[in-house]
Design an enzyme around this catalytic site. Structure first.
Site, PDB file in Angstrom:
ATOM      1  N   ASP A  48      63.426  21.589  52.601  1.00  0.00           N
ATOM      2  CA  ASP A  48      62.465  22.155  51.778  1.00  0.00           C
ATOM      3  C   ASP A  48      61.620  22.923  52.926  1.00  0.00           C
ATOM      4  O   ASP A  48      60.992  22.528  53.649  1.00  0.00           O
ATOM      5  CB  ASP A  48      61.691  21.179  51.273  1.00  0.00           C
ATOM      6  N   HIS A 104      60.066  16.400  50.296  1.00  0.00           N
ATOM      7  CA  HIS A 104      58.793  15.810  51.046  1.00  0.00           C
ATOM      8  C   HIS A 104      58.874  14.554  51.887  1.00  0.00           C
ATOM      9  O   HIS A 104      57.833  13.906  51.917  1.00  0.00           O
ATOM     10  CB  HIS A 104      57.781  15.976  50.067  1.00  0.00           C
ATOM     11  N   GLU A 161      53.843  28.300  52.068  1.00  0.00           N
ATOM     12  CA  GLU A 161      54.175  28.205  50.754  1.00  0.00           C
ATOM     13  C   GLU A 161      53.471  26.880  50.289  1.00  0.00           C
ATOM     14  O   GLU A 161      53.009  26.401  49.139  1.00  0.00           O
ATOM     15  CB  GLU A 161      55.544  28.090  50.550  1.00  0.00           C
ATOM     16  N   GLU A 162      53.786  25.854  51.333  1.00  0.00           N
ATOM     17  CA  GLU A 162      53.307  24.375  50.908  1.00  0.00           C
ATOM     18  C   GLU A 162      51.907  24.291  51.027  1.00  0.00           C
ATOM     19  O   GLU A 162      51.585  23.000  50.598  1.00  0.00           O
ATOM     20  CB  GLU A 162      53.897  23.447  52.144  1.00  0.00           C
TER      21      GLU A 162
HETATM   22 CO    CO Z   1      57.804  21.665  49.456  1.00  0.00          CO
HETATM   23 ZN    ZN Z   2      59.755  24.387  48.875  1.00  0.00          ZN
END
Ligand code: CO
Ligand code: ZN
Length: 333
Positions: free
Chosen positions: A166, A305, A196-197
């Site tokens: 990810d 995650h 993004e996170e």
């Molecule tokens: Co993520």
């Molecule tokens: Zn992602």
């Protein structure tokens, strides 16, 4: 492709510190693009112009985020133990016994205060990073330093495992789609986004700057196919998941239709995705200017995650094929 994925996933780049991964991706895309630039927030914007004479070119933005979850030092105590907080969605149950690595190359192990409830999951506030220091003075990390999980790439055949799958897997799909796309009637912007996170920040500003006619993100989604998983109709190996909704967005129905029609025409496997929690860069892209029709192509990913995120390589290859097919033909949205 697997070798490149190993390099991408083993690169250090938590949110806000994407320099290393941007260098790796830039090297891959430079020769494939008509234009490569970096914007103020560090997004890497890679443009492929429409082939000469094509009518009805649409400006299409495709986002894959470069950043990964990690931790940030809040303070170092007198004995050199490093207290920390999370960058993005880090779950404390995935931390104990793990390694992290800081930008300066220093590694540390995650330790835990003693507890009267050994079977309960302790909060991050009860944890610390031990970098082998014996005092605050000699500790090689300081308040504000960032670290990412440290875990080597694991090749299990069709299935591959790494930290930061990810969304380095989305970055790989975008790179390989650009590589395979010989020509397009569209003005295509592949954007490797930052932050993004921590709230899809890079996608928001890059989408505003590009002002696309339509677009989509490429990101991981969850999985419903290990013991005890419930209420999620996505499995590894059954094809890219076409997002219909997630925790932050309803995909534009016309984009979903475009994806499904293209997959069926190209005889590619696909899955319909309704994810109850989480979201992607597409949410931010949808809400700039007067609004943008968007969707998302998701790569099914187990253990999202955690430091050991798993994808099926057939889904990866089929995602590339789907995107190339979508970008090779006119769009009527
Ligand atoms: Co993520
Ligand atoms: Zn992602």
């Amino acid at each position: 492709m697997k070798q490149l994925l190993k390099t991408l996933t083993e690169t250090f780049s938590p949110s806000g510190y994407e320099d290393e991964i941007r260098k790796v991706i830039t090297k891959e895309v430079k020769a494939l693009a008509d234009e490569v630039r970096v914007d103020a927030l560090g997004n890497l914007i890679v443009r492929k112009k429409p082939s000469i004479g094509s009518k009805d070119a649409r400006r299409i933005m495709i986002a894959a985020h470069m950043d990964e979850i990690g931790v940030m030092v809040t303070h170092v105590d007198e004995n050199g133990f490093v207290r920390f907080t999370s960058i993005g969605g880090v779950y404390s149950r995935t931390l104990v016994g793990g390694h992290v690595r800081f930008a300066n190359g220093i590694s540390g192990v995650i330790g835990l205060e003693p507890t009267n409830a050994p079977n309960e999951i302790p909060p991050i506030s009860k944890m610390f990073i031990d970098v082998g220091a014996i005092s605050k003075k000699t500790c090689p990390v300081k308040t504000g330093d960032v670290a990412s999980f440290e875990r080597t790439f694991l090749d299990l055949g069709d299935r591959v495992v790494a930290k930061s799958m990810d969304d380095r897997i989305g970055c790989l799909v975008a790179i390989e789609a650009l590589r395979a796309l010989k020509s397009t009637p569209h003005d295509v912007y592949f954007v490797f986004t930052t932050q993004e996170e921590v709230g899809t920040h890079g996608a928001q500003t890059s989408a505003f700057g590009i002002n696309p006619d339509l677009g989509f993100s490429i990101d991981v989604t969850g999985w419903g196919d290990t013991p005890g998983q419930r209420d999620f109709d996505v499995a590894l190996g059954k094809g890219p998941a076409i997002k219909i909704r997630d925790g932050g967005m309803l995909s534009d129905a016309r984009i979903v239709d475009w994806m499904i029609r293209t997959a069926e025409k190209a005889k590619l496997p696909y899955q319909r995705e309704v994810l109850l929690g989480g979201t992607t860069d597409a949410r931010a892209m949808q809400l700039v200017h007067g609004g943008v029709p968007v969707g998302c192509i998701s790569i099914p990913c187990r253990y999202v995650h955690t430091p050991s995120e798993m994808v099926d390589f057939n889904d990866v290859k089929n995602s590339v094929k789907l995107i190339v097919s979508m970008l090779s033909n006119p769009v009527s949205i």
